[in-house]
Design an enzyme around this catalytic site. Structure first.
Site, mmCIF file in Angstrom:
data_model
loop_
_atom_site.group_PDB
_atom_site.id
_atom_site.type_symbol
_atom_site.label_atom_id
_atom_site.label_comp_id
_atom_site.label_asym_id
_atom_site.label_seq_id
_atom_site.Cartn_x
_atom_site.Cartn_y
_atom_site.Cartn_z
ATOM 1 N N HIS A 1 10.351 -48.301 -53.893
ATOM 2 C CA HIS A 1 8.933 -48.545 -54.198
ATOM 3 C C HIS A 1 8.706 -48.173 -55.672
ATOM 4 C CE1 HIS A 1 4.569 -47.757 -54.115
ATOM 5 N NE2 HIS A 1 4.529 -48.466 -53.005
ATOM 6 N N ASP B 1 12.148 -39.928 -50.752
ATOM 7 C CA ASP B 1 10.808 -40.504 -50.669
ATOM 8 C C ASP B 1 10.556 -40.793 -49.187
ATOM 9 O OD1 ASP B 1 8.685 -42.217 -50.396
ATOM 10 O OD2 ASP B 1 9.292 -43.587 -51.999
ATOM 11 N N GLN C 1 7.640 -43.610 -45.838
ATOM 12 C CA GLN C 1 7.737 -44.465 -44.646
ATOM 13 C C GLN C 1 8.571 -43.830 -43.533
ATOM 14 O OE1 GLN C 1 5.931 -47.061 -44.267
ATOM 15 N NE2 GLN C 1 5.314 -47.529 -46.362
ATOM 16 N N LYS D 1 -0.596 -42.515 -44.371
ATOM 17 C CA LYS D 1 0.338 -43.379 -43.639
ATOM 18 C C LYS D 1 0.707 -42.778 -42.288
ATOM 19 C CE LYS D 1 2.496 -45.206 -47.850
ATOM 20 N NZ LYS D 1 1.921 -46.544 -47.974
ATOM 21 N N CYS E 1 5.008 -53.627 -53.896
ATOM 22 C CA CYS E 1 5.356 -52.636 -54.925
ATOM 23 C C CYS E 1 6.864 -52.433 -55.005
ATOM 24 C CB CYS E 1 4.655 -51.296 -54.687
ATOM 25 S SG CYS E 1 2.876 -51.432 -54.668
HETATM 26 N N1 7TS Z 1 7.103 -44.812 -51.427
HETATM 27 C C1 7TS Z 1 7.158 -45.704 -50.428
HETATM 28 C C2 7TS Z 1 8.462 -45.983 -49.740
HETATM 29 C C3 7TS Z 1 5.985 -46.334 -50.011
HETATM 30 O O1 7TS Z 1 6.027 -47.200 -49.010
HETATM 31 C C4 7TS Z 1 4.764 -46.048 -50.669
HETATM 32 C C5 7TS Z 1 3.486 -46.769 -50.335
HETATM 33 C C6 7TS Z 1 4.773 -45.085 -51.678
HETATM 34 C C7 7TS Z 1 5.961 -44.503 -52.054
HETATM 35 C C8 7TS Z 1 3.513 -44.653 -52.376
HETATM 36 O O2 7TS Z 1 2.678 -44.016 -51.478
HETATM 37 P P1 7TS Z 1 1.195 -43.563 -51.909
HETATM 38 O O3 7TS Z 1 0.576 -43.099 -50.644
HETATM 39 O O4 7TS Z 1 1.339 -42.516 -52.922
HETATM 40 O O5 7TS Z 1 0.551 -44.813 -52.444
HETATM 41 N N2 7TS Z 1 3.685 -48.023 -49.783
HETATM 42 C C9 7TS Z 1 2.752 -49.002 -49.613
HETATM 43 C C10 7TS Z 1 3.049 -50.212 -49.010
HETATM 44 O O6 7TS Z 1 4.150 -50.538 -48.572
HETATM 45 N N3 7TS Z 1 1.952 -50.966 -48.993
HETATM 46 O O7 7TS Z 1 0.949 -50.286 -49.566
HETATM 47 C C11 7TS Z 1 1.441 -49.045 -49.952
#
Ligand code: 7TS
Length: 425
Positions: free
Chosen positions: A139, A216, A219, A242, A382
């Site tokens: 990501h 990370d 997910q 999430k 992303c």
């Molecule tokens: N890393 C991964 C693997 C992610 O899926 C996401 C967000 C992030 C980092 C960043 O997370 P945040 O909460 O700091 O924004 N992924 C997604 C997605 O797949 N669709 O919208 C956000």
């Protein structure tokens, strides 16, 4: 392009439910609505999940009854707010098997947690010529902070590739992991492919060359029964929104020795011990990394989310999603011209299914699905370098959670057949 749609094949049998999903759905008020005149099918959980009543009520109760600033008041409400804020840390630590809650730093989410490590540990430990090992499936949150760090320090980024099923190609690991590698930072689960990466095995290899391992967990924290210290990593980042929690709250777990050696991230109130005009000393962990008034209500909501997930059982959540993804892979395989990206074996996946349908643009596909009440994400997720590696501009993505049902998978498959017909296939 044929104008005659092929006959619909006999659908696969839905899996036997592993959770009492109807009861779980009762806990999520937002799910009970119609979108464009059709019952909502929410399949965008990798982007953000819905919130159970327990989380909504915890936020409401906090603001109605306990709201004040933390760690500073000598009055009842401030004490209650502090207890709620620190109590939530204990509950989240317990969910993830973290024995020492001082190792759990609240952040705005995964992105901030990754940037925190890049700015503090990274700045203190990386020199020109050092290497950071990432993968092509990261990501942007686990890529751009390291690009910025590389620009500041002269360190070099290297990348693990993927195989034709979107799994990390570990055959290059020996070549890529060297005594120059200072950090390995990888997604536990790919948000675009659903691939579950063998981070424990990679952490062992990273440690063998003296590198630090960051996972990370954006997910994986919501979907796998993760015990963070047992992963063998040194840092783990996650986002509350999430995993049934509020937006604007998440965390960074780090080993105490590393966190203690790191300089602070943001400076301000609450992160200091003694402040002089010309210099300061830092508060103990985890407060050294929590400058300013934190997202207290967010932490409280996150604590309620941790209790909610623990109450259902994360093994059960994981098994439910795996069964649902297995069923989705079968149902989507029945849709002509549809290509699913990522591992073929459901056991190698989490609850994400990315797909393309003939040459229909994923944005058009998502718009047609939306008109059928089915919410999916379409785009590059992303992960622009990954899309380039796959040779596509974007995909459509259905992502599942504990409240999704086999009947909703059927609605997705039906909506995809409908889209195919609309486009004249
Ligand atoms: N890393 C991964 C693997 C992610 O899926 C996401 C967000 C992030 C980092 C960043 O997370 P945040 O909460 O700091 O924004 N992924 C997604 C997605 O797949 N669709 O919208 C956000």
């Amino acid at each position: 392009m044929s104008t005659l749609a092929p006959p619909d094949p006999a659908p696969s049998a839905p899996p036997t439910p592993l959770l009492d999903v109807e009861r779980i759905r009762e806990e999520f008020p937002i799910l009970h609505q119609q979108v464009h005149g059709k019952p909502l099918v929410y399949l965008d959980n990798a982007a953000s999940t819905q919130k159970p009543r327990a989380v909504i009520e915890a936020l409401d109760a906090y603001y109605r009854r306990d709201n004040a600033n933390v760690h500073r008041g000598l009055h009842e409400l401030s004490n209650r707010a502090t207890e709620a804020y620190e109590g939530a840390r204990l509950r989240v630590a317990s969910l993830f098997g973290i024995a020492d809650p001082a190792e759990l730093v609240w952040t705005r989410g995964t992105t901030e947690a990754l940037n925190l490590v890049a700015w503090t540990w990274g700045q203190a430990n990386l020199r020109a010529g050092d290497e950071v090992l990432l993968s092509v499936m990261e990501h942007h949150s686990n890529l751009v902070p390291w690009q910025l760090l590389a620009q500041r320090t002269g360190a070099r980024l290297r990348f693990l590739d993927i195989d034709d099923q979107g799994r990390l190609d570990l055959s290059a690991l020996d070549e890529l992991l060297t005594e120059r590698t200072r950090l390995v930072s990888l997604a536990h689960v790919s948000n675009a492919l659903g691939t579950v990466n063998p981070v424990r095995q990679i952490a062992e290899r990273a440690h063998a060359v003296g590198a630090v391992m960051l996972v990370d967990g954006a997910q994986s924290a919501p979907h796998l029964p993760v015990d963070i210290p047992a992963l063998g990593c040194d840092f783990y980042a996650f986002s509350g929104h999430k995993m049934c929690g509020p937006t604007g709250i998440g965390g960074l777990w780090g080993r105490r020795t590393l966190l203690e050696a790191m300089p602070p991230f943001l400076g301000g109130g609450d992160m200091i011990d003694v402040v002089e005009l010309e210099g300061s000393t830092w508060a103990a962990l985890p407060h050294k990394f929590e400058a300013g008034t934190p997202h207290i209500a967010g932490a409280v909501g996150m604590g309620a989310a941790a209790d909610f997930l623990a109450g259902i059982g994360r093994d059960a959540v994981c098994a439910h999603e795996r069964a649902l993804v297995g069923y989705a892979l079968e149902r989507l395989a029945e849709v002509p011209d549809l290509r699913v990206w990522g591992p073929r074996d459901p056991a190698e996946r989490s609850g994400v299914v990315s797909f393309t349908l003939a040459d229909i643009h994923p944005h058009d596909l998502a718009t047609i699905l939306d008109a059928e009440g089915v919410a999916v994400r379409a785009g590059h997720h992303c992960t622009q370098p990954l899309m380039r590696r796959l040779g596509v501009s974007s995909t459509a993505r259905a992502s599942f959670y504990l409240y999704n049902t086999p009947a909703e998978v059927d609605r997705l498959a039906d909506a995809l057949r409908h889209a195919r017909k609309l486009f004249g296939y």
